[in-house]
Design a protein around this motif. Sequence first.
Motif, mmCIF file in Angstrom:
data_model
loop_
_atom_site.group_PDB
_atom_site.id
_atom_site.type_symbol
_atom_site.label_atom_id
_atom_site.label_comp_id
_atom_site.label_asym_id
_atom_site.label_seq_id
_atom_site.Cartn_x
_atom_site.Cartn_y
_atom_site.Cartn_z
ATOM 1 N N ASP A 98 3.268 15.801 -16.070
ATOM 2 C CA ASP A 98 2.054 16.582 -16.286
ATOM 3 C C ASP A 98 0.873 15.672 -16.580
ATOM 4 O OD1 ASP A 98 3.290 18.984 -15.859
ATOM 5 O OD2 ASP A 98 3.872 19.222 -17.957
ATOM 6 N N LEU A 99 1.045 14.403 -16.330
ATOM 7 C CA LEU A 99 -0.010 13.440 -16.576
ATOM 8 C C LEU A 99 -1.200 13.755 -15.690
ATOM 9 C CD1 LEU A 99 -0.834 10.762 -17.982
ATOM 10 C CD2 LEU A 99 0.135 9.582 -16.023
ATOM 11 N N ASP A 100 -2.360 13.884 -16.288
ATOM 12 C CA ASP A 100 -3.570 14.178 -15.528
ATOM 13 C C ASP A 100 -4.133 12.872 -14.989
ATOM 14 O OD1 ASP A 100 -5.749 15.358 -14.399
ATOM 15 O OD2 ASP A 100 -6.822 15.654 -16.282
ATOM 16 N N LEU A 101 -3.911 12.638 -13.715
ATOM 17 C CA LEU A 101 -4.377 11.398 -13.100
ATOM 18 C C LEU A 101 -5.814 11.485 -12.612
ATOM 19 C CD1 LEU A 101 -1.188 10.417 -11.100
ATOM 20 C CD2 LEU A 101 -1.981 9.495 -13.259
ATOM 21 N N ASP A 102 -6.408 12.663 -12.698
ATOM 22 C CA ASP A 102 -7.789 12.815 -12.253
ATOM 23 C C ASP A 102 -8.723 12.652 -13.437
ATOM 24 O OD1 ASP A 102 -6.998 13.293 -9.682
ATOM 25 O OD2 ASP A 102 -6.807 15.442 -10.011
ATOM 26 N N PHE A 103 -9.071 11.424 -13.712
ATOM 27 C CA PHE A 103 -9.988 11.140 -14.805
ATOM 28 C C PHE A 103 -11.389 11.604 -14.429
ATOM 29 C CE2 PHE A 103 -6.700 7.800 -14.849
ATOM 30 C CZ PHE A 103 -6.076 8.156 -16.019
ATOM 31 N N ASP A 104 -12.257 11.743 -15.412
ATOM 32 C CA ASP A 104 -13.602 12.255 -15.158
ATOM 33 C C ASP A 104 -14.367 11.404 -14.147
ATOM 34 O OD1 ASP A 104 -13.315 14.418 -16.778
ATOM 35 O OD2 ASP A 104 -14.104 13.410 -18.549
ATOM 36 N N TYR A 105 -14.209 10.095 -14.242
ATOM 37 C CA TYR A 105 -14.959 9.250 -13.320
ATOM 38 C C TYR A 105 -14.418 9.323 -11.902
ATOM 39 C CZ TYR A 105 -11.192 5.815 -13.678
ATOM 40 O OH TYR A 105 -9.989 5.189 -13.628
ATOM 41 N N LEU A 114 0.825 -1.216 0.000
ATOM 42 C CA LEU A 114 0.000 0.000 0.000
ATOM 43 C C LEU A 114 0.858 1.264 0.000
ATOM 44 C CD1 LEU A 114 -2.783 -0.946 2.599
ATOM 45 C CD2 LEU A 114 -2.992 -0.851 0.110
ATOM 46 N N THR A 115 1.892 1.282 0.826
ATOM 47 C CA THR A 115 2.778 2.440 0.906
ATOM 48 C C THR A 115 3.536 2.637 -0.408
ATOM 49 O OG1 THR A 115 3.013 2.071 3.279
ATOM 50 C CG2 THR A 115 4.645 3.486 2.230
ATOM 51 N N ALA A 116 4.021 1.557 -0.996
ATOM 52 C CA ALA A 116 4.750 1.664 -2.266
ATOM 53 C C ALA A 116 3.840 2.191 -3.372
ATOM 54 C CB ALA A 116 5.334 0.305 -2.652
ATOM 55 N N LEU A 117 2.594 1.722 -3.425
ATOM 56 C CA LEU A 117 1.659 2.222 -4.441
ATOM 57 C C LEU A 117 1.425 3.721 -4.285
ATOM 58 C CD1 LEU A 117 -1.046 -0.599 -4.556
ATOM 59 C CD2 LEU A 117 0.557 0.028 -6.360
ATOM 60 N N CYS A 118 1.290 4.167 -3.065
ATOM 61 C CA CYS A 118 1.058 5.594 -2.822
ATOM 62 C C CYS A 118 2.291 6.422 -3.166
ATOM 63 C CB CYS A 118 0.648 5.818 -1.371
ATOM 64 S SG CYS A 118 -0.979 5.164 -1.014
ATOM 65 N N VAL A 152 5.046 10.223 -6.809
ATOM 66 C CA VAL A 152 6.164 10.532 -7.693
ATOM 67 C C VAL A 152 5.669 10.824 -9.102
ATOM 68 C CG1 VAL A 152 8.221 9.544 -8.794
ATOM 69 C CG2 VAL A 152 7.894 9.310 -6.331
ATOM 70 N N VAL A 153 4.752 10.014 -9.599
ATOM 71 C CA VAL A 153 4.202 10.234 -10.939
ATOM 72 C C VAL A 153 3.420 11.545 -10.985
ATOM 73 C CG1 VAL A 153 2.515 9.368 -12.610
ATOM 74 C CG2 VAL A 153 4.166 7.809 -11.597
ATOM 75 N N ALA A 154 2.647 11.820 -9.963
ATOM 76 C CA ALA A 154 1.847 13.046 -9.943
ATOM 77 C C ALA A 154 2.720 14.295 -9.861
ATOM 78 C CB ALA A 154 0.867 13.010 -8.774
ATOM 79 N N TRP A 155 3.819 14.232 -9.124
ATOM 80 C CA TRP A 155 4.682 15.403 -8.949
ATOM 81 C C TRP A 155 5.647 15.626 -10.105
ATOM 82 C CZ3 TRP A 155 6.163 14.456 -3.162
ATOM 83 C CH2 TRP A 155 5.130 14.914 -2.340
ATOM 84 N N THR A 156 6.064 14.561 -10.772
ATOM 85 C CA THR A 156 7.112 14.695 -11.782
ATOM 86 C C THR A 156 6.600 14.782 -13.214
ATOM 87 O OG1 THR A 156 7.416 12.298 -11.876
ATOM 88 C CG2 THR A 156 8.830 13.546 -10.353
#
Length: 163
Positions: free
Chosen positions: A33-40, A18-22, A27-31
């Motif tokens: 510009d990938l938008d990880l907040d999909f509409d759903y 769980l900790t590794a996934l977070c 890291v992906v969110a901070w590094t």
Amino acid sequence: MKKKYLLPSCFKPIGRVLTALCIVYLVVAWTTDLDLDFDYQTVSLYGYAPFSGEETCNSNPWFCKTKTSFLTTIFPIIFFIGLIFISFSRNKVEDEYITQIRESSFVSAMLIGSLLLILMTLLLYGFAYLWFSLYDVYIFLILFICIFDYRMYKLKKSTRDEK
């Protein structure tokens, strides 16, 4: 810390996953510009938001319906649960000496975390202090895990060297 207050040892690998996934998500969110907040994943939630300024809060200023990202709501909770699972899981071999190491690691983490909090209170102001205080919740558990694992590593190394 008595053994009866610890979780079974099977919770430690679950907590590490769980900790590794977070951490990967952060890291992906901070590094990127990938938008990880999909509409759903953008949902409306009711929450305590007295200073949000949302128009939907006019009828009830204490609880209002606001749009938020599901991922940014759930990942801090998953990260905290993962850290709790790692911190409070019993080892496969849990004796008095390991209990003593656990207690001394707890005290050391508390002292270091308190000193860090005092230092940051003196050095940080405004939003920097606000951001630090958001992460300060996790610092104690991370310190405890690092100190305990380091002391367990030293114990295993010393027992290996004796043989």
